[in-house]
Design a protein around this motif. Sequence first.
Motif, mmCIF file in Angstrom:
data_model
loop_
_atom_site.group_PDB
_atom_site.id
_atom_site.type_symbol
_atom_site.label_atom_id
_atom_site.label_comp_id
_atom_site.label_asym_id
_atom_site.label_seq_id
_atom_site.Cartn_x
_atom_site.Cartn_y
_atom_site.Cartn_z
ATOM 1 N N THR A 225 0.830 -1.198 0.000
ATOM 2 C CA THR A 225 0.000 0.000 0.000
ATOM 3 C C THR A 225 0.873 1.261 0.000
ATOM 4 N N LYS A 226 0.237 2.416 -0.160
ATOM 5 C CA LYS A 226 0.964 3.684 -0.083
ATOM 6 C C LYS A 226 1.662 3.813 1.268
ATOM 7 N N PHE A 227 0.981 3.393 2.320
ATOM 8 C CA PHE A 227 1.534 3.414 3.672
ATOM 9 C C PHE A 227 2.828 2.592 3.715
ATOM 10 N N GLU A 228 2.787 1.401 3.124
ATOM 11 C CA GLU A 228 3.940 0.518 3.156
ATOM 12 C C GLU A 228 5.071 1.043 2.282
ATOM 13 N N HIS A 229 4.754 1.532 1.092
ATOM 14 C CA HIS A 229 5.786 2.095 0.214
ATOM 15 C C HIS A 229 6.505 3.257 0.906
ATOM 16 N N ARG A 230 5.733 4.089 1.615
ATOM 17 C CA ARG A 230 6.344 5.206 2.318
ATOM 18 C C ARG A 230 7.315 4.714 3.390
ATOM 19 N N GLY A 231 6.907 3.687 4.123
ATOM 20 C CA GLY A 231 7.780 3.128 5.149
ATOM 21 C C GLY A 231 9.044 2.520 4.568
ATOM 22 N N LEU A 232 8.905 1.824 3.451
ATOM 23 C CA LEU A 232 10.075 1.207 2.822
ATOM 24 C C LEU A 232 11.054 2.271 2.328
ATOM 25 N N ARG A 233 10.520 3.394 1.814
ATOM 26 C CA ARG A 233 11.400 4.490 1.374
ATOM 27 C C ARG A 233 12.180 5.070 2.546
ATOM 28 N N LEU A 234 11.574 5.033 3.727
ATOM 29 C CA LEU A 234 12.228 5.566 4.924
ATOM 30 C C LEU A 234 13.152 4.535 5.572
ATOM 31 N N GLY A 235 13.251 3.373 4.962
ATOM 32 C CA GLY A 235 14.143 2.348 5.488
ATOM 33 C C GLY A 235 13.507 1.401 6.484
ATOM 34 N N HIS A 236 12.190 1.453 6.620
ATOM 35 C CA HIS A 236 11.508 0.546 7.541
ATOM 36 C C HIS A 236 11.325 -0.816 6.876
ATOM 37 N N GLY A 237 11.496 -1.868 7.622
ATOM 38 C CA GLY A 237 11.222 -3.197 7.104
ATOM 39 C C GLY A 237 9.748 -3.535 7.249
ATOM 40 N N VAL A 238 9.322 -4.562 6.554
ATOM 41 C CA VAL A 238 7.968 -5.089 6.690
ATOM 42 C C VAL A 238 8.084 -6.602 6.812
ATOM 43 N N TRP A 239 7.367 -7.168 7.795
ATOM 44 C CA TRP A 239 7.453 -8.582 8.071
ATOM 45 C C TRP A 239 6.070 -9.221 7.957
ATOM 46 N N ASP A 240 6.005 -10.352 7.272
ATOM 47 C CA ASP A 240 4.787 -11.145 7.163
ATOM 48 C C ASP A 240 4.937 -12.422 7.987
ATOM 49 N N VAL A 241 3.867 -12.782 8.666
ATOM 50 C CA VAL A 241 3.831 -14.017 9.467
ATOM 51 C C VAL A 241 2.628 -14.808 8.972
ATOM 52 N N LEU A 242 2.847 -16.032 8.517
ATOM 53 C CA LEU A 242 1.779 -16.816 7.892
ATOM 54 C C LEU A 242 1.761 -18.223 8.490
ATOM 55 N N PHE A 243 0.688 -18.505 9.230
ATOM 56 C CA PHE A 243 0.510 -19.808 9.872
ATOM 57 C C PHE A 243 -0.744 -20.476 9.308
ATOM 58 N N VAL A 244 -0.789 -21.806 9.382
ATOM 59 C CA VAL A 244 -1.988 -22.542 8.974
ATOM 60 C C VAL A 244 -2.501 -23.353 10.156
ATOM 61 N N ARG A 245 -3.809 -23.620 10.121
ATOM 62 C CA ARG A 245 -4.423 -24.467 11.131
ATOM 63 C C ARG A 245 -4.056 -25.921 10.857
ATOM 64 N N ARG A 246 -3.571 -26.588 11.877
ATOM 65 C CA ARG A 246 -3.161 -27.991 11.723
ATOM 66 C C ARG A 246 -4.348 -28.854 11.330
ATOM 67 N N ILE A 247 -4.093 -29.845 10.501
ATOM 68 C CA ILE A 247 -5.135 -30.762 10.049
ATOM 69 C C ILE A 247 -5.241 -31.945 11.015
#
Length: 247
Positions: A225-247
């Motif tokens: 998003t624009k929010f994220e692009h602005r943060g990346l330009r300022l040198g901020h990292g972005v982290w994704d955390v992706l979990f699944v429900r166990r079967i």
Amino acid sequence: MGSIVTAPTHALASPGAARAADAPFHPRTIKSFVRRAGRGTAGQARAVEELGPRFVLPYAPAALDTVAAFGRSAPLVLEIGFGMGEATAHIAGLRPEDDFLCCEVHEPGVGALLKRMREQQLTNIRIVQHDAVEVIGHMLPEGCLDGVHIFFPDPWHKKKHHKRRLIQPPLVARLAARIRPGGYLHCATDWQSYAEQMLQVLGAEPLLRNTAAGFAPRPDYRPRTKFEHRGLRLGHGVWDVLFVRRI
């Protein structure tokens, strides 16, 4: 992105995750939001007036009939705190086969998302303008969700305020119980300490399994998003955390 900010102040033992999902809620101490100052635009207000009756669902302490709400039976994804709805509309457009139930209390944000829905002709989104914690506890039965999105919740960056963060064991246990086996929980943040907390809390939930060795690559469906692009330009990292429900 969203106005989601706080979390339960007590912890639940992880072996009791299923029981924790049905534990009583305490609105005075558990909130998924904070009221934000600010006024929306005339266009946002008009969107709420014209589209709200169709796409904004009333909160009710009873299980949601998703077939009646969406007019079809389809995979259901819950989003907690969508801010101004930029990512929400993008994802819903990419995934027309899925339905998106979105919680946000900030009225300008609700109006902004409704405007995007009209502009992009999206019909697979429904909004509940209410505390997501109560929506989860009272409207969503166990095993009803195919996915959960929590993008850029309030980081409460001061250490003394970390206890107010949304991603805490009690809420994660409730969410995990409501995700069907094989479904997923996807969080993203631009605060490294919060990302590390997310990884720790989700990793400790026995119903969930990490899809990566640590942080996950940004899935293709989540836009920058624009929010994220602005943060990346300022040198901020972005982290994704992706979990699944166990079967």
